[in-house]
Design an enzyme around this catalytic site. Structure first.
Site, PDB file in Angstrom:
ATOM      1  CG  ASN A  22      34.921  37.330  19.807  1.00 41.26           C
ATOM      2  OD1 ASN A  22      35.881  36.844  19.220  1.00 41.26           O
ATOM      3  ND2 ASN A  22      34.412  36.814  20.905  1.00 41.26           N
ATOM      4  CB  VAL A  23      30.426  36.691  16.249  1.00 47.79           C
ATOM      5  CG1 VAL A  23      29.722  35.648  15.383  1.00 47.79           C
ATOM      6  CG2 VAL A  23      30.111  36.456  17.725  1.00 47.79           C
ATOM      7  NE  ARG A  54      30.008  50.625  15.193  1.00 45.12           N
ATOM      8  CZ  ARG A  54      29.614  50.624  16.445  1.00 45.12           C
ATOM      9  NH1 ARG A  54      30.518  50.738  17.415  1.00 45.12           N
ATOM     10  NH2 ARG A  54      28.343  50.492  16.750  1.00 45.12           N
ATOM     11  N   GLY A 197      35.552  39.571  29.830  1.00 45.26           N
ATOM     12  CA  GLY A 197      34.841  39.768  28.571  1.00 45.26           C
ATOM     13  C   GLY A 197      33.511  39.053  28.497  1.00 45.26           C
ATOM     14  CD  GLU A 200      28.965  43.875  25.740  1.00 46.05           C
ATOM     15  OE1 GLU A 200      29.767  44.833  25.621  1.00 46.05           O
ATOM     16  OE2 GLU A 200      28.955  42.900  24.965  1.00 46.05           O
ATOM     17  CE  LYS A 215      20.649  35.070  23.918  1.00 42.05           C
ATOM     18  NZ  LYS A 215      21.769  34.744  24.834  1.00 42.05           N
ATOM     19  N   GLY A 312      30.292  33.700  22.902  1.00 35.74           N
ATOM     20  CA  GLY A 312      31.703  33.706  22.498  1.00 35.74           C
ATOM     21  C   GLY A 312      31.852  33.542  21.008  1.00 35.74           C
TER      22      GLY A 312
END
Length: 446
Positions: A22-23, A54, A197, A200, A215, A312
């Site tokens: 996605n990113v 992949r 979404g 996970e 983090k 996101g």
């Protein structure tokens, strides 16, 4: 002397992107769509010239037909066809670590969004970057689209940071927000988060607090100048939070948030991740849904709150792009705020009394003397009880193995040591007056 606005014509910055999830796909899309605008700002083209992922056949909604393909991200990191390597694979070891290490060893700048990688290998990678003269950017690794890394490395001047805390996981914040607003269970909120979404298929890393811990350890290093130490903190997640906890918190004027908190003390650094009662009127309590927020307490600007989307594709890709722009401009700062050889060995602060007290929920056997025995054990550990709450409308159904019914009891303590509370609860459990495991949540007076 050159006039303002005149720039030297620079060769294009050739970018290799490893990881087209996605990113990664969003980043490529932004660079292709906004290339002309970015060129105006930089006086230099940003070109994605190579990628690694992949599957070649997967439709990612981007045109990579003219881009060189690599099956091996390490080969991409070393390739002469790129000037900058972007790692968006994920994982603390494996190909992500090997590729980033390979790029830095040859002096190639790297941008990554990989907090797990940095939490485990951040000091090693920072040292490699310094030795080879390469830049290492990781704005997207903490709090998605919020520019907290840049703020800490460049924006606060000589301000001395005393404390950093915040909401750093959008999945947990989404679940707790919906539990509070809609009165639904953790399990039901988690299912919805997975369907949308936000979570996970295996949500353990998020909901048990490990993502926040990674983090926080990175932020603590940037704030306090100590080596990264993700394994030197107590980590608790939100999977045991119930509607009882949510509703009692609301009645007392609080919300429950999963916070990461790191604080400088005279005796070392305190780091912790856990569900927390925060006052409804505090700024952090107003950060809901998938939003993140990081608060900094400093001597110059007092409290600074940075809030925004924490996850996101677009927010995270935006932070990756901001690092790319800095590298394209030639901005150079030590990756961890100070040169890696100046980082202090991590020194864990000893336990101390918690000012805000604790919320304790337990299922007590409904027999004469049970509550008196429980409060006696608390008293033996010098724990002062501020209030005891019993609400039949929120009582969890519980029955002891011997068939004795139990009732839900909530206690709010005054300032005390967490170790004392846990010792008292262990003794109470050994006495046989409670059913199941007690719930213990810190109250923060933010």
């Amino acid at each position: 002397m050159a006039e303002f606005g005149e720039t030297e014509t620079l060769s294009p910055l050739r970018i290799g992107v490893a990881g087209l999830g996605n990113v990664g796909a969003t980043l490529v899309r932004i660079l292709q769509k906004d290339g002309a605008e970015l060129n105006k700002k930089l006086g230099r083209q940003l070109q994605v010239t190579a990628v690694a992922a992949r599957s070649r056949s997967r439709d990612r909604g981007i045109d990579i037909s003219g881009v060189e393909w690599f099956d091996d991200p390490v080969a991409l990191a070393k390739s002469d066809s790129i000037d900058l390597f972007v790692e968006l694979i994920g994982g603390e070891d494996g190909p992500a670590f090997a590729a980033v290490k390979s790029a830095l060893e040859i002096g190639r700048p790297v941008v990554t969004a990989n907090k797990a990688l940095l939490a485990k290998h951040g000091v090693t990678l920072a040292k490699l970057a310094e030795e080879s003269g390469a830049q290492l950017g990781f704005e997207a690794a903490v709090a998605g689209g919020i520019p907290v890394i840049k703020t800490l490395r460049e924006g606060l001047g000589s301000a001395r940071i005393a404390k950093v805390f915040g909401i750093m996981n959008g999945t947990c914040n989404y679940i707790l927000t919906r539990m509070g607003n809609e009165g639904i269970s953790f399990a039901d909120c988690l299912k919805d988060a997975q369907a949308l979404g936000y979570a996970e298929a295996d949500p353990t890393f998020d909901v048990e607090g490990f993502d926040t811990a990674h983090k926080l350890s990175i932020l603590a290093t940037l704030c306090f100048g100590y080596e990264i130490a993700p394994d030197k903190m107590r980590v608790e997640g939100i999977s045991r939070i119930t509607q009882h906890d949510i509703q009692v918190a609301a009645d007392l004027g609080y919300k429950i948030k999963l916070l990461g908190i790191a604080e400088r003390t005279e005796n070392g650094i305190e780091q912790r991740v856990h569900p927390t009662f925060v006052p409804k009127g505090s700024a952090i309590a107003g950060v809901d849904g998938v939003m993140n927020a990081v608060a900094l307490e400093t001597d110059h600007v007092h409290e600074l709150l940075l809030a925004g989307p924490g996850a996101g594709g677009p927010p995270t890709a935006s932070s990756v792009l901001s690092d790319i722009l800095d590298i394209a401009r030639g901005t150079r700062v030590p990756p961890l705020g100070v040169p890696s050889d100046e980082l202090l060995p991590y020194r864990e602060a000893p336990s101390r009394a918690h000012e805000g007290g604790f919320y304790i929920r337990l299922s007590a056997k409904d027999v004469p003397g049970a509550l008196a025995a429980i409060t006696t054990r608390m008293g033996e550990k010098a724990i002062s009880i501020d209030s005891v709450i019993q609400r039949s409308d929120l009582a969890a159904k519980a029955v002891a193995p011997d068939g004795t019914p139990a009732r839900t009891v909530v206690m709010i303590t005054q300032k005390t040591m967490e170790s004392s509370v846990r010792d008292a609860l262990a003794q109470i459990a050994a006495d046989g007056f409670i059913v199941g495991e007690p719930q213990l949540i810190r109250i923060e007076m933010l």
